[in-house]
Scaffold this motif. Structure first.
Motif, PDB file in Angstrom:
ATOM      1  N   ASP A 259      -3.307 -14.823   6.718  1.00 37.68           N
ATOM      2  CA  ASP A 259      -4.227 -13.832   7.289  1.00 37.68           C
ATOM      3  C   ASP A 259      -5.507 -14.544   7.696  1.00 37.68           C
ATOM      4  OD1 ASP A 259      -2.862 -11.090   6.697  1.00 37.68           O
ATOM      5  OD2 ASP A 259      -2.571 -12.305   4.912  1.00 37.68           O
TER       6      ASP A 259
ATOM      7  N   GLY B  57      -0.943 -12.236   1.548  1.00 33.82           N
ATOM      8  CA  GLY B  57      -2.041 -11.265   1.570  1.00 33.82           C
ATOM      9  C   GLY B  57      -2.042 -10.454   0.283  1.00 33.82           C
ATOM     10  N   GLY B  58      -0.830 -10.200  -0.215  1.00 35.76           N
ATOM     11  CA  GLY B  58      -0.704  -9.411  -1.443  1.00 35.76           C
ATOM     12  C   GLY B  58      -1.318  -8.045  -1.270  1.00 35.76           C
TER      13      GLY B  58
ATOM     14  N   HIS C 194       9.796  -9.743   6.001  1.00 35.27           N
ATOM     15  CA  HIS C 194       8.425  -9.960   5.518  1.00 35.27           C
ATOM     16  C   HIS C 194       8.339  -9.271   4.154  1.00 35.27           C
ATOM     17  CE1 HIS C 194       4.161 -10.095   5.086  1.00 35.27           C
ATOM     18  NE2 HIS C 194       4.085  -8.776   5.031  1.00 35.27           N
TER      19      HIS C 194
ATOM     20  N   PHE D  10     -10.320  -6.294   2.880  1.00 40.44           N
ATOM     21  CA  PHE D  10      -9.329  -7.355   2.665  1.00 40.44           C
ATOM     22  C   PHE D  10     -10.039  -8.671   2.981  1.00 40.44           C
ATOM     23  CE2 PHE D  10      -5.251  -9.360   4.565  1.00 40.44           C
ATOM     24  CZ  PHE D  10      -4.994 -10.021   3.380  1.00 40.44           C
TER      25      PHE D  10
ATOM     26  N   THR E 166       2.905 -15.502   5.295  1.00 37.26           N
ATOM     27  CA  THR E 166       1.815 -15.024   6.154  1.00 37.26           C
ATOM     28  C   THR E 166       0.536 -15.803   5.867  1.00 37.26           C
ATOM     29  OG1 THR E 166       1.230 -13.300   4.549  1.00 37.26           O
ATOM     30  CG2 THR E 166       2.701 -12.683   6.353  1.00 37.26           C
TER      31      THR E 166
ATOM     32  N   SER F 139       4.529 -12.533   1.688  1.00 38.43           N
ATOM     33  CA  SER F 139       3.129 -12.274   2.000  1.00 38.43           C
ATOM     34  C   SER F 139       2.260 -13.165   1.135  1.00 38.43           C
ATOM     35  CB  SER F 139       2.808 -10.817   1.677  1.00 38.43           C
ATOM     36  OG  SER F 139       1.413 -10.608   1.691  1.00 38.43           O
TER      37      SER F 139
ATOM     38  N   PHE G 277     -10.174  -2.219   5.295  1.00 29.17           N
ATOM     39  CA  PHE G 277      -8.786  -1.833   5.049  1.00 29.17           C
ATOM     40  C   PHE G 277      -8.698  -0.368   4.647  1.00 29.17           C
ATOM     41  CE2 PHE G 277      -4.431  -3.258   3.813  1.00 29.17           C
ATOM     42  CZ  PHE G 277      -4.206  -4.061   4.920  1.00 29.17           C
TER      43      PHE G 277
ATOM     44  N   GLU H 168       6.204  -1.052   5.475  1.00 26.14           N
ATOM     45  CA  GLU H 168       4.836  -1.518   5.214  1.00 26.14           C
ATOM     46  C   GLU H 168       3.844  -0.909   6.208  1.00 26.14           C
ATOM     47  OE1 GLU H 168       4.306  -5.695   4.521  1.00 26.14           O
ATOM     48  OE2 GLU H 168       2.165  -5.616   4.895  1.00 26.14           O
TER      49      GLU H 168
ATOM     50  N   VAL I 171      -5.099  -5.715  -1.664  1.00 27.96           N
ATOM     51  CA  VAL I 171      -6.564  -5.864  -1.670  1.00 27.96           C
ATOM     52  C   VAL I 171      -7.051  -6.090  -3.098  1.00 27.96           C
ATOM     53  CG1 VAL I 171      -8.731  -4.602  -1.327  1.00 27.96           C
ATOM     54  CG2 VAL I 171      -6.945  -4.516   0.425  1.00 27.96           C
TER      55      VAL I 171
ATOM     56  N   GLU J 295      -1.361 -13.937  10.780  1.00 26.43           N
ATOM     57  CA  GLU J 295      -1.622 -12.500  10.953  1.00 26.43           C
ATOM     58  C   GLU J 295      -3.022 -12.324  11.492  1.00 26.43           C
ATOM     59  OE1 GLU J 295      -0.564  -9.324   8.461  1.00 26.43           O
ATOM     60  OE2 GLU J 295       1.400 -10.166   7.990  1.00 26.43           O
TER      61      GLU J 295
ATOM     62  N   HIS K 134       6.703  -8.277   0.409  1.00 22.50           N
ATOM     63  CA  HIS K 134       5.805  -8.057  -0.718  1.00 22.50           C
ATOM     64  C   HIS K 134       6.729  -7.657  -1.850  1.00 22.50           C
ATOM     65  CE1 HIS K 134       1.813  -7.505   1.417  1.00 22.50           C
ATOM     66  NE2 HIS K 134       2.671  -7.510   2.431  1.00 22.50           N
TER      67      HIS K 134
ATOM     68  N   GLU L  57       0.795  -1.228   0.000  1.00 19.25           N
ATOM     69  CA  GLU L  57       0.000   0.000   0.000  1.00 19.25           C
ATOM     70  C   GLU L  57       0.827   1.277   0.000  1.00 19.25           C
ATOM     71  OE1 GLU L  57      -0.757  -2.620   2.160  1.00 19.25           O
ATOM     72  OE2 GLU L  57      -2.410  -3.318   0.930  1.00 19.25           O
TER      73      GLU L  57
HETATM   74  N1  KMH Z   1      -1.620  -5.760   1.933  1.00 16.75           N
HETATM   75  C1  KMH Z   1      -2.700  -6.322   2.665  1.00 16.75           C
HETATM   76  C2  KMH Z   1      -3.940  -6.413   1.823  1.00 16.75           C
HETATM   77  C3  KMH Z   1      -0.012  -9.864   4.540  1.00 16.75           C
HETATM   78  O1  KMH Z   1       1.068  -9.451   4.175  1.00 16.75           O
HETATM   79  O2  KMH Z   1      -0.271 -11.064   4.594  1.00 16.75           O
HETATM   80  C4  KMH Z   1      -2.395  -7.656   3.231  1.00 16.75           C
HETATM   81  C5  KMH Z   1      -1.201  -7.740   4.045  1.00 16.75           C
HETATM   82  C6  KMH Z   1      -1.100  -8.909   4.940  1.00 16.75           C
HETATM   83  O3  KMH Z   1      -0.299  -6.944   3.990  1.00 16.75           O
END
Ligand code: KMH
Ligand code: ZN
Length: 271
Positions: free
Chosen positions: A108, A84-85, A46, A120, A106, A82, A114, A225, A87, A144, A48, A14
């Motif tokens: 979730d 979760g990626g 962690h 999410f 992760t 992640s 969100f 993040e 949204v 998470e 992304h 994000e």
């Molecule tokens: N970016 C969020 C929609 C994760 O990394 O698993 C999900 C998130 C949680 O950040």
């Protein structure tokens, strides 16, 4: 007290360079930020990933490239992609990095608001399926949770055989539940005996929540993040700067920092 595991959430999906120009997008930038956090004392990254223009992606090949770059710079660090990626991504998109057999990923454990109109989504079938795939591949979930009901769900799924013990939780404070000592204290007492936990405070709560986690015997997550400031109104120069701050505080109050190898032992990750 056991040594402190610091997780660096270096990138997220994000935050953008508009929030802080040091947010990494390219493979090289992601590698540099991971290295800065690792050198400062993070034992888990962690992760992304983004395309060069900043668009978040769960593309397996982009993850592979970024993970190789991180391993080149920080050979022993634990990489935690992640699932979760961002949204709106599909489950298939989100699960891709698990195919690379990372040590952790992760998981979730519920659906939540969100911000704005964003939701999410993590349905029960999504969570069960993600947990099952991770279990089959020997990937340790970082569970998470954004409120207490998500802990209860994870415990139910553990009893049903979807999630193995010992479980590791990440309490994200300041999105759904309040980032307060009361709530962290309550939620951290709600997990099964023998579990481990990390706290991730969002925004201005990042460092205060990390400090409470350090004192309570939990572990701490920092990074772009969740927060891009090193102090009020001052942008952090790197993820390493945020990790350094936590390391300084932890050492001052007598908590030693875990190396990646020590983190594996604490989390019972088979290596
Ligand atoms: N970016 C969020 C929609 C994760 O990394 O698993 C999900 C998130 C949680 O950040
Ligand atoms: Zn994340």
């Amino acid at each position: 007290m056991e040594k402190l595991i610091i997780t660096a959430a270096i990138c997220g999906a994000e935050v953008t360079k508009e929030n802080n120009p040091n947010v990494p997008y390219t493979v090289e930038e992601i590698g540099e930020e991971a290295e800065s956090a690792y050198r400062a004392g993070a034992s888990i990254i962690h992760l992304h990933v983004r395309y060069d223009d900043g668009t978040p992606t769960q593309d397996k090949e982009r993850f592979r490239e970024c993970m190789e770059e991180i391993r080149r710079r920080c050979p022993d660090v634990i990489i935690q992609p992640s699932t979760g990626g961002a949204v709106g991504m599909t489950d298939e998109e989100r699960l891709q990095p698990v195919e690379l057999f990372p040590e952790m990923a992760t998981l979730d454990c519920g659906t939540l608001n969100f911000g704005g109109d964003e939701i999410f989504i993590n349905t029960e079938n999504t969570i069960k399926n993600f947990a099952k795939v991770m279990n089959e591949k020997g990937v340790k979930p970082e569970i998470e949770v954004f409120d207490k009901g998500m802990v209860d769900l994870a415990v139910r799924y553990h009893k049903q055989g979807y999630i193995s013990a010992p479980m590791h939780f990440d309490f994200v404070m300041g999105v759904q539940m309040d980032a307060t000592v009361r709530d962290l204290s309550y939620i951290s007492r709600s997990i099964p005996e023998g579990s481990t936990w990390t706290v991730a405070g969002v925004g201005r709560h990042q460092i205060p929540m990390a400090v409470v986690g350090i004192i309570m015997g939990g572990h701490a997550r920092v990074g772009f993040e969740d927060n891009v400031y090193i102090s009020k109104g001052v942008l952090a120069k790197s993820n390493g700067e945020l990790v350094e701050k936590v390391v300084r505080i932890a050492k001052e109050i007598g908590r030693e920092i875990a190396t990646p190898e020590e983190a594996r032992k604490i989390l019972r990750i088979k290596y």
